[in-house]
Design a protein around this motif. Structure first.
Motif, PDB file in Angstrom:
ATOM      1  N   HIS A   1      -6.679  93.820 -37.236  1.00 37.06           N
ATOM      2  CA  HIS A   1      -7.401  94.768 -36.408  1.00 37.06           C
ATOM      3  C   HIS A   1      -7.479  96.108 -37.121  1.00 37.06           C
ATOM      4  CE1 HIS A   1      -3.448  96.291 -34.909  1.00 37.06           C
ATOM      5  NE2 HIS A   1      -4.128  97.408 -34.699  1.00 37.06           N
TER       6      HIS A   1
ATOM      7  N   ARG B   1      -2.596  90.277 -29.372  1.00 39.88           N
ATOM      8  CA  ARG B   1      -3.763  90.735 -30.132  1.00 39.88           C
ATOM      9  C   ARG B   1      -4.975  89.850 -29.850  1.00 39.88           C
ATOM     10  NH1 ARG B   1      -0.867  92.062 -35.882  1.00 39.88           N
ATOM     11  NH2 ARG B   1      -0.300  94.222 -35.467  1.00 39.88           N
TER      12      ARG B   1
ATOM     13  N   SER C   1     -11.196  97.162 -27.445  1.00 38.84           N
ATOM     14  CA  SER C   1     -12.365  96.425 -27.910  1.00 38.84           C
ATOM     15  C   SER C   1     -13.374  96.259 -26.776  1.00 38.84           C
ATOM     16  CB  SER C   1     -11.945  95.045 -28.419  1.00 38.84           C
ATOM     17  OG  SER C   1     -11.427  94.264 -27.353  1.00 38.84           O
ATOM     18  N   GLU C   2     -14.532  95.738 -27.119  1.00 43.71           N
ATOM     19  CA  GLU C   2     -15.555  95.490 -26.101  1.00 43.71           C
ATOM     20  C   GLU C   2     -15.082  94.469 -25.068  1.00 43.71           C
ATOM     21  OE1 GLU C   2     -19.188  94.387 -27.962  1.00 43.71           O
ATOM     22  OE2 GLU C   2     -19.578  96.368 -28.819  1.00 43.71           O
ATOM     23  N   LYS C   3     -14.138  93.635 -25.458  1.00 44.93           N
ATOM     24  CA  LYS C   3     -13.644  92.609 -24.542  1.00 44.93           C
ATOM     25  C   LYS C   3     -12.940  93.213 -23.335  1.00 44.93           C
ATOM     26  CE  LYS C   3     -10.649  88.517 -24.444  1.00 44.93           C
ATOM     27  NZ  LYS C   3      -9.781  87.618 -25.235  1.00 44.93           N
TER      28      LYS C   3
ATOM     29  N   LEU D   1      -8.272  91.417 -28.282  1.00 45.79           N
ATOM     30  CA  LEU D   1      -9.283  91.707 -29.293  1.00 45.79           C
ATOM     31  C   LEU D   1     -10.330  90.615 -29.454  1.00 45.79           C
ATOM     32  CD1 LEU D   1      -6.952  93.187 -32.053  1.00 45.79           C
ATOM     33  CD2 LEU D   1      -8.490  94.454 -30.568  1.00 45.79           C
ATOM     34  N   ASP D   2      -9.971  89.358 -29.343  1.00 41.17           N
ATOM     35  CA  ASP D   2     -10.895  88.267 -29.672  1.00 41.17           C
ATOM     36  C   ASP D   2     -11.888  88.001 -28.535  1.00 41.17           C
ATOM     37  OD1 ASP D   2      -9.519  88.109 -31.962  1.00 41.17           O
ATOM     38  OD2 ASP D   2      -8.513  86.220 -31.529  1.00 41.17           O
TER      39      ASP D   2
ATOM     40  N   SER E   1      -7.045  99.620 -36.884  1.00 47.46           N
ATOM     41  CA  SER E   1      -6.438 100.814 -36.315  1.00 47.46           C
ATOM     42  C   SER E   1      -6.583 101.970 -37.301  1.00 47.46           C
ATOM     43  CB  SER E   1      -4.956 100.552 -36.028  1.00 47.46           C
ATOM     44  OG  SER E   1      -4.251 101.760 -35.862  1.00 47.46           O
TER      45      SER E   1
ATOM     46  N   LEU F   1     -13.754 102.266 -24.502  1.00 48.79           N
ATOM     47  CA  LEU F   1     -14.080 101.716 -25.818  1.00 48.79           C
ATOM     48  C   LEU F   1     -13.847 102.760 -26.907  1.00 48.79           C
ATOM     49  CD1 LEU F   1     -15.318  99.260 -27.324  1.00 48.79           C
ATOM     50  CD2 LEU F   1     -17.544 100.367 -27.079  1.00 48.79           C
TER      51      LEU F   1
END
Length: 513
Positions: A187, A508, A452-454, A512-513, A189, A491
């Motif tokens: 990721h 993570r 994240s967008e998730k 993130l996924d 950062s 975001l």
């Protein structure tokens, strides 16, 4: 109370602090990896000269074999005392960053260094890059322990040391950063990339000072821009390289089992499987010493080599066999550069075929070597962006990104459709098989994760996290704010998460996924 606040990251570091720490990691890792690379180069040249002299003085082969046996005994003893120095070292670094392993940094640093120099310089088809990454990573961990940093800051320095290892091994600082983000840390950062980039650039400066500014895999100057009509060839080439990449991964992950059978036949303990590899490499050293080693000098020679088509195929098959045989022995050495060399051989083979068919000109031939390296490595590692930038930095040419992207993307797609996993993650699964830590035994730590967008726009209570995982704060524009269940996640911000070390990878993926 203050110690708890430091442990869980409420004392933030400034950008200048991150840069300074990255420079320290780069200095330590860059010097260590450059010395590692230098010793391998010097000793490897002596072995090559020895095999060449053996044509007139056959008794030299006996001396080489005796040296190999001594190397095997020394490396075997080192492996018994520190099992985490086996193989590439990249899976071990990934395991530590996921909280699944804690490496003894000093033990690994000097033992991996010594065992790696002996094993890789011998002429076996092993790369220096995996060990360089592990050496760089544990150098970063050692520095973090010396500075008494928190767990999060320690992981940042481990990742930065890995980036510095790639940079010093390949003279490829940007690829070092991308490799950490795409393959190791997973990721992006700001704390990590600033520190890693500083370490990578610093290590590269040291490497350039020692080895000069010539690219590691320099190709002829003024290569032509590929014609649009050749892109259909690149498409076909990418599809075939994806298939071949899948076969490589399938076999390399099983070499340990095949060596186990050989060990039983010859009554060898696992730490001494290298004896088989050393004995088998001698015919290649005697008959074709130019094919020994990681392959960087051989790759440079391919662009000017005018040979029948089947020669390039023979080069690939020989390197393929000896790459499997060398890595499967468990010696401290990697597959990074050997994969690139195999890709170069395949690229040269395809280029030679199309050259004889009259579809391309002679001055376009080296382009296929570059494309072969990027596509083959990108598919096997499933890190296509790293592969493209790495090859560009190694050959010293940024003019073929469109062709690189086309070929590498198609090879990656084929690999994914066939179900191939990133090779280092697959190796990590093999490494940890039957050795996962128990949840109750895993200590608490904390990580920083970008929003994240998730998960953006959700409230904290809406996240389906394990019961022993807690989001403590959200950082916006450098300032941290304590969160509650109703806090909205924005975001681009970053959140601090307290969790057991063995759930780092799981969390993570959830976020993130």
């Amino acid at each position: 109370m203050q110690n708890q606040r430091k442990e869980f990251g409420y004392l933030s570091s400034s950008i200048l602090t991150s840069v300074f720490r990255g420079i320290l990691v780069g200095l330590f890792s860059g010097f260590t990896v450059s010395l590692f690379r230098y010793l391998i180069t010097i000793i490897f040249e002596q072995f090559q000269k020895g095999f060449i002299l053996a044509h007139n003085l056959p008794w030299i082969l006996i001396i080489i074999l005796l040296i190999y046996l001594i190397f095997s005994l020394i490396i075997g003893r080192l492996i018994v005392s520190e099992s985490d120095i086996k193989g590439s070292g990249i899976p071990q670094v990934e395991a530590e960053l996921k909280g699944l392993m804690s490496q003894n940094w000093w033990s690994i640093l000097w033992k991996k260094f010594l065992a790696g120099v002996l094993g890789i310089s011998s002429g076996l088809v092993l790369g220096r890059e995996g060990p360089s990454i592990q050496v760089g990573a544990v150098s970063g961990k050692g520095l973090a322990r010396y500075l008494k940093l928190s767990k999060l800051e320690e992981r940042t320095l481990i990742a930065s040391g890995a980036a510095a290892g790639v940079s010093a091994a390949f003279n490829a600082p940007i690829a070092g950063l991308l490799f950490v983000v795409e393959e190791v840390y997973h990721h992006f950062s700001s704390r990590v990339w600033i520190t890693a980039l500083s370490a990578s650039l610093t290590a590269n400066l040291i490497s350039l000072r020692v080895f000069g500014q010539t690219p590691v895999l320099a190709m002829p100057d003024n290569l032509p821009t590929p014609r649009l009509s050749t892109y259909i060839i690149f498409v076909l080439m990418g599809l075939l390289l994806g298939l071949l990449a899948y076969h490589y991964e399938w076999l390399v992950l099983r070499m340990g089992h095949y060596y186990s059978r050989l060990g039983k036949i010859f009554h060898l303990q696992p730490q001494y499987y290298s004896i088989i590899a050393f004995v088998l490499i001698m015919p290649l050293g005697y008959l074709a010493p130019q094919l020994l080693g990681g392959g960087n000098a051989f790759v440079r020679s391919l662009s000017s080599l005018q040979a029948p088509v089947l020669y390039f195929l023979a080069f690939f098959l020989l390197r393929y066999f000896y790459s499997m045989m060398s890595y499967g022995s468990g010696l401290p050495g990697g597959i990074f550069l050997p994969i690139l060399t195999l890709g170069a051989c395949l690229g040269a083979f395809f280029g030679s075929v199309f050259l004889h068919l009259g579809w391309i000109s002679q001055n376009e031939f080296p382009i296929f070597i570059i494309l072969g390296m990027s596509a083959y490595f990108g598919a096997i590692s499933k890190a296509p962006l790293t592969a493209m930038i790495l090859v560009c930095e190694m050959v010293g040419d940024l003019h073929h990104l469109m062709a690189l992207g086309t070929t590498t993307l198609l090879a990656y797609i084929v690999m994914d459709l066939l179900g191939g996993a990133p090779v280092y993650e697959a190796m990590l699964e093999n490494l940890l098989e039957g050795d996962q830590p128990h949840e109750d035994d895993s200590p608490l730590t904390w990580i920083e994760v970008p929003v994240s967008e998730k998960i953006a726009g959700k409230s904290v209570y809406q996240l389906e996290l394990p019961k022993d995982v807690l989001i403590t704060s959200q950082r916006e524009n450098g300032k941290s704010h304590i969160v509650s269940g109703g806090t909205k996640l924005i975001l681009g911000n970053a959140i601090n998460v307290v969790l057991p070390e063995d759930k780092i990878d799981q969390v993570r993926h959830l976020l993130l996924d």
